[in-house]
Design a protein around this motif. Structure first.
Motif, mmCIF file in Angstrom:
data_model
loop_
_atom_site.group_PDB
_atom_site.id
_atom_site.type_symbol
_atom_site.label_atom_id
_atom_site.label_comp_id
_atom_site.label_asym_id
_atom_site.label_seq_id
_atom_site.Cartn_x
_atom_site.Cartn_y
_atom_site.Cartn_z
ATOM 1 N N ALA A 201 0.846 -1.194 0.000
ATOM 2 C CA ALA A 201 0.000 0.000 0.000
ATOM 3 C C ALA A 201 0.881 1.243 0.000
ATOM 4 O O ALA A 201 2.046 1.205 0.409
ATOM 5 N N SER A 202 0.323 2.363 -0.461
ATOM 6 C CA SER A 202 1.125 3.580 -0.552
ATOM 7 C C SER A 202 0.282 4.814 -0.314
ATOM 8 O O SER A 202 -0.940 4.791 -0.472
ATOM 9 N N ILE A 203 0.967 5.888 0.061
ATOM 10 C CA ILE A 203 0.357 7.208 0.182
ATOM 11 C C ILE A 203 1.229 8.184 -0.585
ATOM 12 O O ILE A 203 2.447 8.252 -0.367
ATOM 13 N N TYR A 204 0.613 8.907 -1.492
ATOM 14 C CA TYR A 204 1.318 9.859 -2.346
ATOM 15 C C TYR A 204 1.369 11.219 -1.669
ATOM 16 O O TYR A 204 0.332 11.822 -1.377
ATOM 17 N N PHE A 205 2.581 11.710 -1.414
ATOM 18 C CA PHE A 205 2.781 13.029 -0.823
ATOM 19 C C PHE A 205 2.927 14.038 -1.951
ATOM 20 O O PHE A 205 3.886 13.992 -2.720
ATOM 21 N N ASN A 206 1.968 14.952 -2.049
ATOM 22 C CA ASN A 206 1.911 15.890 -3.176
ATOM 23 C C ASN A 206 1.713 17.310 -2.641
ATOM 24 O O ASN A 206 0.624 17.899 -2.772
ATOM 25 N N PRO A 207 2.736 17.896 -2.024
ATOM 26 C CA PRO A 207 2.579 19.205 -1.384
ATOM 27 C C PRO A 207 2.254 20.331 -2.354
ATOM 28 O O PRO A 207 1.639 21.326 -1.962
ATOM 29 N N GLU A 208 2.658 20.195 -3.605
ATOM 30 C CA GLU A 208 2.365 21.227 -4.610
ATOM 31 C C GLU A 208 1.014 21.007 -5.279
ATOM 32 O O GLU A 208 0.602 21.786 -6.134
ATOM 33 N N ARG A 209 0.360 19.935 -4.903
ATOM 34 C CA ARG A 209 -0.932 19.559 -5.498
ATOM 35 C C ARG A 209 -0.848 19.487 -7.025
ATOM 36 O O ARG A 209 -1.720 19.984 -7.761
ATOM 37 N N ASN A 210 0.213 18.870 -7.494
ATOM 38 C CA ASN A 210 0.397 18.708 -8.944
ATOM 39 C C ASN A 210 -0.680 17.788 -9.518
ATOM 40 O O ASN A 210 -1.048 16.774 -8.907
ATOM 41 N N ARG A 211 -1.163 18.145 -10.691
ATOM 42 C CA ARG A 211 -2.176 17.325 -11.342
ATOM 43 C C ARG A 211 -1.549 16.048 -11.887
ATOM 44 O O ARG A 211 -0.413 16.032 -12.333
ATOM 45 N N HIS A 212 -2.317 14.989 -11.874
ATOM 46 C CA HIS A 212 -1.840 13.713 -12.410
ATOM 47 C C HIS A 212 -3.047 12.873 -12.798
ATOM 48 O O HIS A 212 -4.194 13.244 -12.503
ATOM 49 N N LYS A 213 -2.791 11.750 -13.446
ATOM 50 C CA LYS A 213 -3.878 10.893 -13.916
ATOM 51 C C LYS A 213 -3.905 9.555 -13.187
ATOM 52 O O LYS A 213 -4.627 8.636 -13.595
ATOM 53 N N GLU A 214 -3.122 9.447 -12.122
ATOM 54 C CA GLU A 214 -3.095 8.206 -11.354
ATOM 55 C C GLU A 214 -4.434 8.004 -10.646
ATOM 56 O O GLU A 214 -5.011 8.941 -10.086
ATOM 57 N N LYS A 215 -4.938 6.779 -10.674
ATOM 58 C CA LYS A 215 -6.227 6.477 -10.061
ATOM 59 C C LYS A 215 -6.046 5.572 -8.842
ATOM 60 O O LYS A 215 -4.981 4.996 -8.633
ATOM 61 N N GLN A 216 -7.099 5.467 -8.051
ATOM 62 C CA GLN A 216 -7.104 4.633 -6.848
ATOM 63 C C GLN A 216 -5.880 4.953 -5.986
ATOM 64 O O GLN A 216 -5.075 4.085 -5.657
ATOM 65 N N LEU A 217 -5.813 6.213 -5.601
ATOM 66 C CA LEU A 217 -4.624 6.726 -4.939
ATOM 67 C C LEU A 217 -5.013 7.418 -3.641
ATOM 68 O O LEU A 217 -5.941 8.224 -3.612
ATOM 69 N N THR A 218 -4.308 7.091 -2.567
ATOM 70 C CA THR A 218 -4.433 7.863 -1.335
ATOM 71 C C THR A 218 -3.413 8.981 -1.394
ATOM 72 O O THR A 218 -2.221 8.728 -1.571
ATOM 73 N N GLU A 219 -3.860 10.216 -1.263
ATOM 74 C CA GLU A 219 -2.992 11.370 -1.517
ATOM 75 C C GLU A 219 -3.102 12.376 -0.377
ATOM 76 O O GLU A 219 -4.189 12.620 0.150
ATOM 77 N N ILE A 220 -1.963 12.958 -0.004
ATOM 78 C CA ILE A 220 -1.934 14.009 1.004
ATOM 79 C C ILE A 220 -1.093 15.162 0.479
ATOM 80 O O ILE A 220 -0.219 14.984 -0.362
ATOM 81 N N SER A 221 -1.370 16.354 0.976
ATOM 82 C CA SER A 221 -0.563 17.513 0.602
ATOM 83 C C SER A 221 0.248 18.045 1.779
ATOM 84 O O SER A 221 1.091 18.919 1.609
#
Length: 230
Positions: A201-221
């Motif tokens: 399992a993974s969590i995507y750290f995206n502090p800049e809130r960059n756009r992407h097309k990845e699906k089924q993703l747990t994401e935090i900024s």
């Protein structure tokens, strides 16, 4: 979510690479009197570094160049862009950068709070494509050592994220099954898809809130969000 271990990327996830690199480059710009040599500003120097460094690291992560080539070419390409054709100088700046930058201590907000919170609940590890010598200096200088049970680098085992082998090795080090591990990182390919390849399992750290097309993703900024999730 019966996780037993959390694997953190280091650069751009805990350790603020851009801020630390910028501070180091400002100092080196003055130390080597680069304005006199090329007439370019420190901001232009830092901007060019970001572009060149990103490209070289992408090649490194895909196995197209090795560590020595990355270190040799980085400042040569930057200076060449500004018409400064001095290879010995570029190597001197490279050596100085490698000594200075890892000693910088800027972390993303809430890093210590989050790691302190998680440490009592999970085994914590660093899982990085960075180099042994450099990454250890960063961890020590930033007072992160006490949070982690271990540091796993691509240098140490010969495989880089997103290769499944480095994630399998991390699971072995932690002594857990894949469903008991969680990867937290900023790189969609190296960290997130890499973990997915190993059924972690993974969590995507995206502090800049960059756009992407990845699906089924747990994401935090913000890292503080981990305290609400875990």
């Amino acid at each position: 979510m019966n996780y037993k271990a959390i694997f953190f990327d280091l650069d751009h996830t805990l350790w603020d690479y851009q801020k630390n690199a910028s501070e180091a480059l400002e100092e080196l710009y003055k130390q080597f009197d680069l304005y006199r040599l090329g007439g370019f500003s420190s901001s232009a120097f830092i901007e060019r570094f970001t572009t060149v460094n990103y490209g070289l690291w992408d090649q490194f992560n895909h196995g197209l160049i090795d560590k020595d080539k990355l270190r040799e070419e980085r400042f040569h390409k930057i200076l060449h862009h500004f018409k400064v054709l001095d290879k010995p100088l570029s190597l001197k700046i490279s050596d100085a950068y490698l000594k200075l930058c890892p000693t910088k201590t800027n972390l993303f907000p809430y890093t210590h709070d989050v790691l302190s919170y998680l440490q009592s609940k999970y085994q914590l590890y660093i899982l990085t494509n960075g180099f042994n010598d450099v990454q250890q200096i960063k961890i020590n200088s930033s007072n992160l050592t006490s949070y982690f049970k271990g540091v796993i680098t691509s240098d140490s085992i010969g495989y880089k994220k997103p290769n499944k082998e480095i994630f399998d090795h991390a699971l072995e080090v932690a002594g857990i099954a894949n469903y008991e591990g969680l990867m937290v990182g900023d790189n969609l390919n190296a960290d997130i898809r890499g973990a997915r390849n190993a059924d972690i399992a993974s969590i995507y750290f995206n502090p800049e809130r960059n756009r992407h097309k990845e699906k089924q993703l747990t994401e935090i900024s913000c890292l503080s969000e981990l305290m609400n999730i875990l």
